[in-house]
Scaffold this motif. Structure first.
Motif, PDB file in Angstrom:
ATOM      1  N   ARG A  42     -57.803   0.708  47.405  1.00 10.75           N
ATOM      2  CA  ARG A  42     -56.995  -0.024  46.424  1.00 10.75           C
ATOM      3  C   ARG A  42     -57.863  -0.466  45.259  1.00 10.75           C
ATOM      4  N   ARG A  78     -51.422   7.911  55.147  1.00 13.48           N
ATOM      5  CA  ARG A  78     -50.190   7.290  54.638  1.00 13.48           C
ATOM      6  C   ARG A  78     -50.481   5.898  54.081  1.00 13.48           C
ATOM      7  N   LYS A  79     -51.279   5.112  54.802  1.00 14.46           N
ATOM      8  CA  LYS A  79     -51.579   3.748  54.343  1.00 14.46           C
ATOM      9  C   LYS A  79     -52.392   3.759  53.045  1.00 14.46           C
ATOM     10  N   LYS A 108     -52.450   6.181  50.857  1.00 14.47           N
ATOM     11  CA  LYS A 108     -51.543   6.677  49.805  1.00 14.47           C
ATOM     12  C   LYS A 108     -50.695   5.534  49.256  1.00 14.47           C
ATOM     13  N   ASP A 109     -50.176   4.699  50.151  1.00 15.21           N
ATOM     14  CA  ASP A 109     -49.334   3.583  49.715  1.00 15.21           C
ATOM     15  C   ASP A 109     -50.115   2.590  48.851  1.00 15.21           C
ATOM     16  N   ALA A 110     -51.416   2.444  49.140  1.00 20.54           N
ATOM     17  CA  ALA A 110     -52.222   1.442  48.435  1.00 20.54           C
ATOM     18  C   ALA A 110     -52.860   1.991  47.161  1.00 20.54           C
ATOM     19  N   LYS A 115     -53.333   3.883  43.575  1.00 14.90           N
ATOM     20  CA  LYS A 115     -52.630   4.223  42.334  1.00 14.90           C
ATOM     21  C   LYS A 115     -52.972   5.640  41.886  1.00 14.90           C
ATOM     22  N   GLY A 136     -48.756  12.751  53.177  1.00 15.60           N
ATOM     23  CA  GLY A 136     -48.740  12.478  51.746  1.00 15.60           C
ATOM     24  C   GLY A 136     -50.010  12.812  50.980  1.00 15.60           C
TER      25      GLY A 136
END
Ligand code: DHB
Length: 302
Positions: A111, A150-151, A153-155, A157, A182
């Motif tokens: 992140r 996945r985690k 990817k979600d965090a 940008k 992802g």
């Protein structure tokens, strides 16, 4: 003729130094203009600073080397504060390599780095063979790798490339699992776990006993794995493993790599990357192709 586009990366040529083989660029910047490169992959960043493993932590063989550095790095905050600013002057996309002991650490580091304007993409290191916690465990079980992907990817940008370990039973299963989770791309292969034995001391050379084998010794393994993975995923592959010449780059692209990273060769010859980039043009003439991207399209999916 050499330029190409990958998720998050606008590259003037397909060549980038591989993670851990270029530090944060300082040393190589005294040899050549880093703007010549297609991209730069930075050394792994972790949440906290890491001193790395005990020495000796490198050992040479006839056709490659082993290392057990242990993810030495100044930690993500220091990297952002001290290592990224000097790289601002180069016109080259930066890929930040992320490692961690737990999913939470990976997510936090990814992140932070992905929020940096200078960072074009994230490379997820789920394949370091040299640390006790959180290295290769994330890269040897498909469900664990997919959950982490996945985690992150979600965090993140920025696009996420997952760096696959060759130390698995089925590399295609790992590739498909992180694609489904992802991943925007793959980078492969990381080092193969090996050992160097010293008959005089009667002990392994590396303090850690085992280490990651890199260099020309692993090139045929890398080509085989890239070829197999390219047949069963539709995300791009950054290929690496023993590349030392422009001919190697052509071979990797024919196997299915969209771009190619140069690792160990940088230690043998600091000009390895610019020399390869220079030589690629002549290879396009020799093969009678207009654009380097034709090599990959021609091989992708039989
Ligand atoms: C290290 C990390 C890697 O991913 C690798 O392949 C070899 C060494 C390390 O820092 O120990």
């Amino acid at each position: 003729r050499l330029s190409l586009e990958l998720p998050g990366l606008s590259m003037k040529n397909p060549i980038m130094p591989a993670s851990g083989c270029f530090g944060f660029g300082k040393e190589f910047a005294s040899f050549y203009d880093l703007s010549l490169l297609g991209a730069i992959v930075l050394k792994s960043a972790t949440k906290e600073p890491r001193f790395g493993n005990e020495t000796p932590r490198v050992a040479e063989t006839h056709s490659g080397m082993l290392n057990s550095i242990g993810l030495q790095n100044p930690g993500v905050d220091q990297i952002i504060a001290k290592e990224l600013p000097p790289l601002k002057r180069y016109q080259v996309p930066l890929i930040a390599n992320v490692a961690g002991k737990s999913e939470e650490e990976y997510v936090e580091v990814a992140r932070k780095l992905s929020q940096q304007e200078q960072i074009a993409a994230i490379e997820l290191n789920i394949s370091c063979p040299n640390v006790k916690e959180g290295g290769i465990q994330f890269g040897t079980d498909a469900r664990t790798a997919a959950s982490l992907t996945r985690k992150v990817k979600d965090a993140s940008k920025k696009p996420v490339y997952v760096k696959l370990s060759p130390n698995v039973t089925s590399i295609t299963e790992m590739a498909q699992a992180v694609e489904a989770a992802g991943a925007d791309g793959l980078s492969m292969i990381n080092t193969l776990v090996g050992m160097v034995m010293d008959w005089k001391t009667r002990k392994p050379v590396l303090a850690n006993k085992t280490g990651g084998l890199s260099g020309p010794a692993i090139k045929p393994v890398a080509l085989r794995m890239i070829y197999e993975v390219a047949q069963c995923v539709s995300i791009p592959i950054i290929g690496m493993g023993g590349v030392t010449s422009a001919q190697d780059v052509i071979e990797f692209m024919l196997a299915g790599a969209s771009a190619v990273a140069v690792g160990t060769a940088n230690f043998v010859d600091p000009f390895a990357c610019p020399t390869i980039i220079n030589d690629l043009e002549a290879w396009l003439d020799k093969m009678k192709i207009e654009s380097i991207t034709e090599l990959v399209e021609g091989s992708f999916k039989e």
